[in-house]
Design a protein around this motif. Structure first.
Motif, mmCIF file in Angstrom:
data_model
loop_
_atom_site.group_PDB
_atom_site.id
_atom_site.type_symbol
_atom_site.label_atom_id
_atom_site.label_comp_id
_atom_site.label_asym_id
_atom_site.label_seq_id
_atom_site.Cartn_x
_atom_site.Cartn_y
_atom_site.Cartn_z
ATOM 1 N N TYR A 69 28.801 -15.745 21.030
ATOM 2 C CA TYR A 69 28.788 -16.901 22.062
ATOM 3 C C TYR A 69 28.460 -18.240 21.372
ATOM 4 N N MET A 103 27.291 -19.577 32.593
ATOM 5 C CA MET A 103 25.583 -19.741 32.992
ATOM 6 C C MET A 103 25.934 -19.499 34.496
ATOM 7 N N GLY A 110 29.553 -22.796 25.514
ATOM 8 C CA GLY A 110 29.347 -21.618 26.521
ATOM 9 C C GLY A 110 30.367 -20.465 26.617
ATOM 10 N N GLU A 168 27.419 -21.822 21.451
ATOM 11 C CA GLU A 168 26.574 -22.862 22.131
ATOM 12 C C GLU A 168 27.396 -24.152 22.588
ATOM 13 N N LEU A 200 23.686 -16.179 30.221
ATOM 14 C CA LEU A 200 24.979 -16.668 29.715
ATOM 15 C C LEU A 200 26.330 -15.958 29.839
ATOM 16 N N TRP A 201 26.207 -14.576 29.964
ATOM 17 C CA TRP A 201 27.661 -13.787 30.199
ATOM 18 C C TRP A 201 26.992 -12.533 30.563
#
Length: 308
Positions: free
Chosen positions: A62, A1, A67, A64, A30-31
């Protein structure tokens, strides 16, 4: 992030949108590192998201829980849209092979549909699975228009349509006749309505850039098809529906939110073109957003619905 992103935020166009928002929530990147992100699909059991990076011929994952982002599949046959069926399996539209596939629990890939009446599809684009197990997908020409998202080829079918694959028989039915470039599709919470976007304006400034709404019959037939909303910035590509029937759709400047009555009530601004979205997280109250090069997330005060 990477923290709060310049150029992001929310525009409340109607008070109804404010009830969808958490006051302190911010858009998170996030990416980043894709060429054209598309087709996010949330896998609740594993707490991960799968999405496509079409020109780079790969699917990304991804996680969670930590991350992290990793390559899920490469090559991916220039995969585009993805969804999850009722058994938790990945269903994917592939541009290069011009087919719809299912990834079984053991990892093997099954072809669901690659031809209609003996002719190859154009390039299946987006896909949803209804509660009866039928697989619905759109078939525009983007994957055969050039070598950028697939392989340049002449169309065989002679039109761009929405199709339905029966879960029991495997029968493929052409469900529409009058789209220019059918694209994203999603059901209403009760699955009595099907929303389908037309991105024909990508090639022709006089062609549609809207979402249409169909009535779904008990046998899976479609009727109606009136225009639900016209895009005010760019094109509607992929979209999802929340538990109250609101449409959260991609656009050139971010994610537009529409009430079921067809009025645009708000916007989540993203600093690049948005192609598609998916609700995720343990309570489906996190909106994952595929921008051109990046994956974003935005927490909401409302909840999405399962994809099938």
């Amino acid at each position: 992030m990477f923290g709060e992103i310049e150029g992001t935020g929310c525009d409340i166009l109607d008070e109804r949108f404010s009830r969808c928002l958490i006051g302190h929530a911010r858009v998170e990147r996030l990416w980043t590192g894709a060429q054209w992100s598309e087709g996010p699909a949330w896998f609740a059991a594993g707490r991960y998201l799968i999405w496509s990076d079409i020109p780079n011929d790969r699917m990304l994952r991804y996680d969670e829980s930590d991350g992290s982002v990793s390559v899920f599949r490469q090559p991916s046959n220039n995969s585009n849209g993805n969804t999850v069926d009722g058994a938790g399996r990945l269903v994917t539209c592939e541009h290069l092979t011009r087919r719809v596939t299912r990834t079984e629990h053991g990892g093997e890939i099954t072809t669901i549909a690659d031809r209609f009446n003996g002719k190859r599809f154009n390039s299946p684009n987006d896909v949803v699975v209804s509660r009866d197990g039928a697989i619905w997908f759109s078939d525009p020409t983007y994957g055969i228009a050039s070598d950028y998202e697939g392989a340049k080829a002449d169309p065989e079918i002679g039109g761009c349509h929405v199709y339905r694959v029966d879960a029991s028989t495997g029968e493929i039915r052409q469900m529409t006749t009058d789209f220019v470039q059918p694209n994203g599709l999603a059901f209403s919470p009760d699955q009595r309505k099907l929303y389908v976007s037309d991105t024909g304006r990508s090639d022709d400034p006089t062609a549609p850039a809207h979402i249409r709404r169909f009535d779904v019959g008990s046998n899976g037939s479609l009727s109606g098809g009136d225009v639900f909303a016209e895009c005010t910035c760019g094109l509607f590509d992929g979209f999802r529906v929340d538990e109250n029937g609101r449409i959260w759709t991609s656009a050139e400047d971010g994610v537009h939110c529409y009430d079921p009555d067809g009025s645009m009530i708000g916007r989540v601004r993203i600093p690049e073109f948005v192609a598609n979205v998916s609700f995720g997280g343990p309570k489906l109250n996190r909106l994952f957003i595929c921008g051109t090069s990046s994956l974003y997330a935005f927490s909401l005060a409302i909840n999405g619905i399962r994809q099938c």
